[in-house]
Scaffold this motif. Structure first.
Motif, short mmCIF file in Angstrom:
data_model
loop_
_atom_site.label_atom_id
_atom_site.label_comp_id
_atom_site.label_asym_id
_atom_site.label_seq_id
_atom_site.Cartn_x
_atom_site.Cartn_y
_atom_site.Cartn_z
N HIS A 289 0.53 -0.96 -0.08
CA HIS A 289 -0.04 -0.17 0.10
C HIS A 289 0.90 1.15 0.22
O HIS A 289 0.36 2.47 -0.12
CB HIS A 289 -1.00 0.00 1.21
N ARG A 290 2.18 1.09 0.08
CA ARG A 290 3.06 2.17 0.16
C ARG A 290 3.96 2.27 -1.16
O ARG A 290 4.29 3.42 -1.48
CB ARG A 290 4.05 2.09 1.30
N SER A 291 3.81 1.43 -1.78
CA SER A 291 4.90 1.25 -3.34
C SER A 291 4.28 0.33 -4.21
O SER A 291 3.98 -0.63 -3.84
CB SER A 291 6.21 1.08 -2.64
N ARG A 292 4.38 0.87 -5.31
CA ARG A 292 3.82 -0.08 -6.46
C ARG A 292 5.19 -0.02 -7.64
O ARG A 292 5.48 0.95 -7.89
CB ARG A 292 2.60 0.53 -7.14
N ASP A 293 5.23 -1.05 -8.27
CA ASP A 293 5.65 -1.11 -9.79
C ASP A 293 4.92 -1.54 -10.74
O ASP A 293 4.67 -2.69 -10.77
CB ASP A 293 7.25 -1.90 -9.67
N TYR A 294 4.34 -0.57 -11.69
CA TYR A 294 3.43 -0.99 -12.51
C TYR A 294 4.10 -2.04 -13.62
O TYR A 294 3.40 -2.41 -14.57
CB TYR A 294 2.76 0.16 -12.98
N THR A 295 5.24 -1.70 -13.80
CA THR A 295 6.13 -2.55 -14.78
C THR A 295 6.32 -3.79 -14.66
O THR A 295 6.82 -4.51 -15.57
CB THR A 295 7.58 -1.75 -15.21
N ASN A 296 6.34 -4.35 -13.50
CA ASN A 296 6.55 -5.65 -12.97
C ASN A 296 5.84 -6.46 -12.29
O ASN A 296 5.35 -6.43 -11.12
CB ASN A 296 8.18 -5.58 -12.24
N PRO A 297 4.91 -7.28 -13.03
CA PRO A 297 3.67 -8.23 -12.34
C PRO A 297 4.11 -9.20 -11.70
O PRO A 297 3.17 -9.48 -10.82
CB PRO A 297 2.91 -8.44 -13.67
N TYR A 298 5.16 -9.52 -11.60
CA TYR A 298 6.06 -10.68 -11.03
C TYR A 298 6.42 -10.09 -9.71
O TYR A 298 6.97 -11.03 -9.06
CB TYR A 298 6.90 -11.33 -11.89
N LEU A 299 6.66 -8.85 -9.31
CA LEU A 299 7.23 -8.44 -8.00
C LEU A 299 6.38 -8.98 -6.92
O LEU A 299 5.21 -8.92 -6.90
CB LEU A 299 7.14 -6.89 -8.11
N PRO A 300 6.85 -9.50 -5.91
CA PRO A 300 6.23 -10.21 -4.94
C PRO A 300 5.53 -9.20 -4.07
O PRO A 300 5.92 -7.87 -3.81
CB PRO A 300 7.23 -10.76 -3.92
N VAL A 301 4.42 -9.46 -3.30
CA VAL A 301 3.65 -8.54 -2.57
C VAL A 301 4.17 -8.65 -1.28
O VAL A 301 4.50 -9.72 -0.86
CB VAL A 301 2.19 -8.98 -2.78
N ASN A 302 3.98 -7.48 -0.64
CA ASN A 302 4.70 -7.48 0.79
C ASN A 302 3.35 -7.52 1.82
O ASN A 302 2.80 -6.65 2.21
CB ASN A 302 5.40 -6.30 1.33
N PRO A 303 3.10 -8.82 2.27
CA PRO A 303 1.77 -9.04 3.19
C PRO A 303 2.01 -8.30 4.46
O PRO A 303 1.01 -7.78 5.00
CB PRO A 303 1.64 -10.17 3.33
N THR A 304 3.20 -7.82 5.07
CA THR A 304 3.21 -7.14 6.26
C THR A 304 2.75 -5.63 5.91
O THR A 304 2.56 -4.86 7.17
CB THR A 304 4.77 -6.96 6.63
N ALA A 305 2.76 -5.18 4.85
CA ALA A 305 2.41 -4.02 4.52
C ALA A 305 0.76 -3.78 4.14
O ALA A 305 0.19 -2.57 4.21
CB ALA A 305 3.38 -3.27 3.69
N ILE A 306 0.35 -4.72 3.51
CA ILE A 306 -0.88 -4.70 2.95
C ILE A 306 -2.09 -5.62 3.84
O ILE A 306 -3.05 -5.30 3.78
CB ILE A 306 -1.23 -5.08 1.55
N ASP A 307 -1.64 -6.38 4.66
CA ASP A 307 -2.85 -7.32 5.37
C ASP A 307 -3.47 -6.29 6.65
O ASP A 307 -2.88 -5.74 6.99
CB ASP A 307 -1.82 -8.54 5.88
N GLY A 308 -4.43 -6.85 6.81
CA GLY A 308 -5.23 -6.29 7.77
C GLY A 308 -6.71 -7.03 7.76
O GLY A 308 -7.10 -7.87 6.95
N PRO A 309 -7.48 -6.81 8.83
CA PRO A 309 -8.78 -7.42 9.03
C PRO A 309 -9.66 -7.13 7.80
O PRO A 309 -9.55 -5.93 7.21
CB PRO A 309 -9.48 -6.68 10.33
N VAL A 310 -10.25 -8.07 7.05
CA VAL A 310 -11.17 -7.97 6.00
C VAL A 310 -12.33 -7.11 6.43
O VAL A 310 -12.89 -7.04 7.46
CB VAL A 310 -11.46 -9.04 5.25
N GLN A 311 -12.93 -6.68 5.44
CA GLN A 311 -14.29 -5.83 5.53
C GLN A 311 -15.48 -6.84 5.99
O GLN A 311 -15.53 -7.78 5.39
CB GLN A 311 -14.80 -5.15 4.43
N SER A 312 -16.26 -6.45 6.83
CA SER A 312 -17.19 -7.20 7.42
C SER A 312 -18.44 -7.02 6.52
O SER A 312 -18.66 -6.02 5.98
CB SER A 312 -17.91 -6.70 8.84
#
Length: 338
Positions: free
Chosen positions: A206-229
């Motif tokens: 949620h802090r950084s994106r590389d739109y040129t590299n679809p294979y770049l790993p997602v960092n779950p420590t930065a985007i995970d959180g409780p899902v919407q109810s």
């Protein structure tokens, strides 16, 4: 007048729109100065790497009150001004302008430095930033960060021409109201050119994106959180279930390792993967079961449970939006081998 033996504070000097910064990292860059000072106002000139140790600099603001604001902020702040982890000392300069130096932020480049005024870091998502700036051309990368008095973003375009078009159109403008949360009145964009030419993005988050590299790993420590109810038939909020639990651990008086969590959570079924990470100053973990049913039983039983007697290492559990963890992107993780 100060009482005997008490020195005058440096911010009691005669104000000037030029500030003198000391104790900077060696060969501090112009961009680092801009990032430190720009949240307080428009910078019209800088002079870097001054002094025998090249660890001093001068920064000239467009208006004197902007320089006063920066000095006052750090004079009253509990956290000092810092560049690369070094405390920077700020005082008014005896000079009232900087001569024989170029104006920062006016040399066109393909990367823009955007200060988003009037918002907190979570108010404007990286997707909204992408939507606004991609109207002018293909956005390669975005990196967002927080400075002493503002939320900023670096936005990389293909070339300087595209970046210049975006800057000319958006500098001083506001992000459309319908893209902002209700509590945000307005947010103005202040845009200059960055000295960067190619941003180094290591993870999608949620802090950084590389739109040129679809294979770049997602960092779950930065985007995970409780899902919407969602709302169930009984009118009560119902959390979407998942086979992966998100555990927040409170009162960490003892170390909580992967082995400790495996011991606790495997009492309810096979634990496939575990990942531990730090987020918002606390310890969290993701625990993956083979199915939702097993995760549900573990969640219901362990919610509020303390791993150690005395109320230590208390678990708070919710369902994660993940369904299959990629443990390679975690610092502390294991995958149960079949």
């Amino acid at each position: 007048m100060s009482t005997s033996g008490q020195p005058q504070f440096r911010y009691t000097q005669t104000p000037s729109k030029v500030l003198h910064l000391r104790n900077l990292p060696w060969e501090c860059t112009e961009e680092e100065l801009i990032e430190l000072c720009e949240p307080f106002g428009k910078i019209v000139n800088t002079k870097c790497n001054v002094g025998n140790n090249r660890n001093q600099a001068f920064v000239e603001f467009a208006e004197q009150n902007q320089a006063i604001q920066m000095v006052s902020y750090y004079a009253s702040s509990s956290e000092p001004a810092q560049v690369r982890g070094k405390t920077v000392y700020i005082q008014y300069s005896n000079r009232h302008e900087i001569v024989n130096n170029k104006s920062p932020g006016d040399n066109p480049g393909n990367v823009l430095l955007v200060t988003i005024e009037g918002v907190e870091a979570g108010d404007v998502s990286i997707d909204v930033i992408h939507l606004v700036f991609s109207a002018f051309g293909y956005v390669h990368k975005i990196a967002t960060f927080e400075k002493a008095a503002g939320f900023q973003a670096l936005i990389q375009f293909t070339d300087a021409e595209t970046a210049s078009s975006a800057r000319n159109a958006l500098d001083g403008r506001s992000i459309p109201r319908y893209l902002l949360p209700e509590h945000v009145g307005s947010c103005n964009l202040r845009i200059s050119y960055s000295a960067h030419t190619d941003l180094n993005i290591k993870f999608q988050s949620h802090r950084s994106r590389d739109y040129t590299n679809p294979y770049l790993p997602v960092n779950p420590t930065a985007i995970d959180g409780p899902v919407q109810s969602t709302v169930g038939a009984d009118g009560k909020k119902k959390e979407p279930e998942s086979n992966v639990l998100l555990a927040s651990i409170e009162n960490m008086q003892y170390a909580v390792t992967v082995d400790v969590l495996h011991t606790v959570f495997s009492g309810f079924g096979t634990v496939q993967k575990i990942a531990i990470f730090e987020k918002n100053g606390g310890t969290q973990a993701l625990i993956q079961y083979p199915d939702v049913a097993t995760a549900a039983v573990a969640k219901e039983t362990l919610e509020g449970h303390c791993i150690y007697d005395g109320g230590y290492c208390k678990l708070h559990l919710s369902y994660s939006r993940h369904t299959d963890l990629n443990v390679k992107v975690y610092i502390c993780a294991f995958e149960l081998m079949s």
